[in-house]
Each structure stands twice: as structure tokens, then as C-alpha cells.
Design a protein around this motif. Structure first.
Motif, PDB file in Angstrom:
ATOM      1  N   UNK A  30       2.161  52.740  24.557  1.00 22.82           N
ATOM      2  CA  UNK A  30       2.636  54.083  24.237  1.00 22.82           C
ATOM      3  C   UNK A  30       1.563  55.120  24.518  1.00 22.82           C
ATOM      4  N   UNK A  31       1.986  56.303  24.913  1.00 23.49           N
ATOM      5  CA  UNK A  31       1.097  57.446  25.087  1.00 23.49           C
ATOM      6  C   UNK A  31       1.117  58.251  23.793  1.00 23.49           C
ATOM      7  N   UNK A  32      -0.075  58.538  23.287  1.00 20.02           N
ATOM      8  CA  UNK A  32      -0.211  59.332  22.073  1.00 20.02           C
ATOM      9  C   UNK A  32      -0.957  60.618  22.400  1.00 20.02           C
ATOM     10  N   UNK A  33      -0.699  61.683  21.650  1.00 19.73           N
ATOM     11  CA  UNK A  33      -1.461  62.911  21.890  1.00 19.73           C
ATOM     12  C   UNK A  33      -2.941  62.667  21.573  1.00 19.73           C
ATOM     13  N   UNK A  34      -3.832  63.298  22.316  1.00 17.80           N
ATOM     14  CA  UNK A  34      -5.272  63.128  22.103  1.00 17.80           C
ATOM     15  C   UNK A  34      -5.753  63.766  20.810  1.00 17.80           C
ATOM     16  N   UNK A  44      -8.071  69.456  12.526  1.00 20.41           N
ATOM     17  CA  UNK A  44      -7.842  68.892  13.843  1.00 20.41           C
ATOM     18  C   UNK A  44      -8.411  67.476  13.860  1.00 20.41           C
ATOM     19  N   UNK A  45      -7.581  66.505  14.235  1.00 19.30           N
ATOM     20  CA  UNK A  45      -7.979  65.101  14.289  1.00 19.30           C
ATOM     21  C   UNK A  45      -7.883  64.607  15.720  1.00 19.30           C
ATOM     22  N   UNK A  46      -8.661  63.573  16.043  1.00 19.31           N
ATOM     23  CA  UNK A  46      -8.650  62.951  17.361  1.00 19.31           C
ATOM     24  C   UNK A  46      -8.032  61.576  17.229  1.00 19.31           C
ATOM     25  N   UNK A  47      -7.132  61.225  18.146  1.00 23.27           N
ATOM     26  CA  UNK A  47      -6.499  59.909  18.140  1.00 23.27           C
ATOM     27  C   UNK A  47      -7.525  58.870  18.589  1.00 23.27           C
TER      28      UNK A  47
END
Length: 50
Positions: A30-34, A44-47
Motif C-alpha cells: 500500500x502507498x501511504x502519505x509521507x 505534523x507526523x511522518x509515516x
């Protein structure tokens, strides 16, 4: 679409991030938002990569 749970680095709340399948026939990748904003505190969080 698949739901993934991540924890906010600032407040520790669980956030649901939606992932899209990478290909038409693929249901295991799956593609997740960065980056995404926490629903609770707005940080703001980073995947993570893994």
C-alpha cells in the motif's frame, strides 16, 4: 483502501491513515502519505518506512 494505525509523536494518540493499493492486482503493498496531521493535537507526523 486499507486503514493503518500510527501513534502521534507529540500526544500519543492513535491516528488512522488510509493507504491505497500500489497496483490494480496487488493487495499486499500500500502507498501511504509521507506526512499526516494528528487529529487530536494537530502535530505534523511522518509515516515510518516499515
Amino acid at each position: 483502501m486499507e486503514d493503518f494505525e500510527f501513534t502521534c509523536w507529540r500526544c500519543g494518540e492513535t491516528n488512522i491513515v488510509k493507504g491505497r493499493p500500489k497496483g490494480f492486482w496487488t493487495t499486499t503493498h500500500y502507498e501511504l502519505p509521507g506526512e499526516w496531521d494528528c487529529w487530536s493535537c494537530g502535530a505534523l507526523n511522518t509515516t515510518p518506512d516499515d
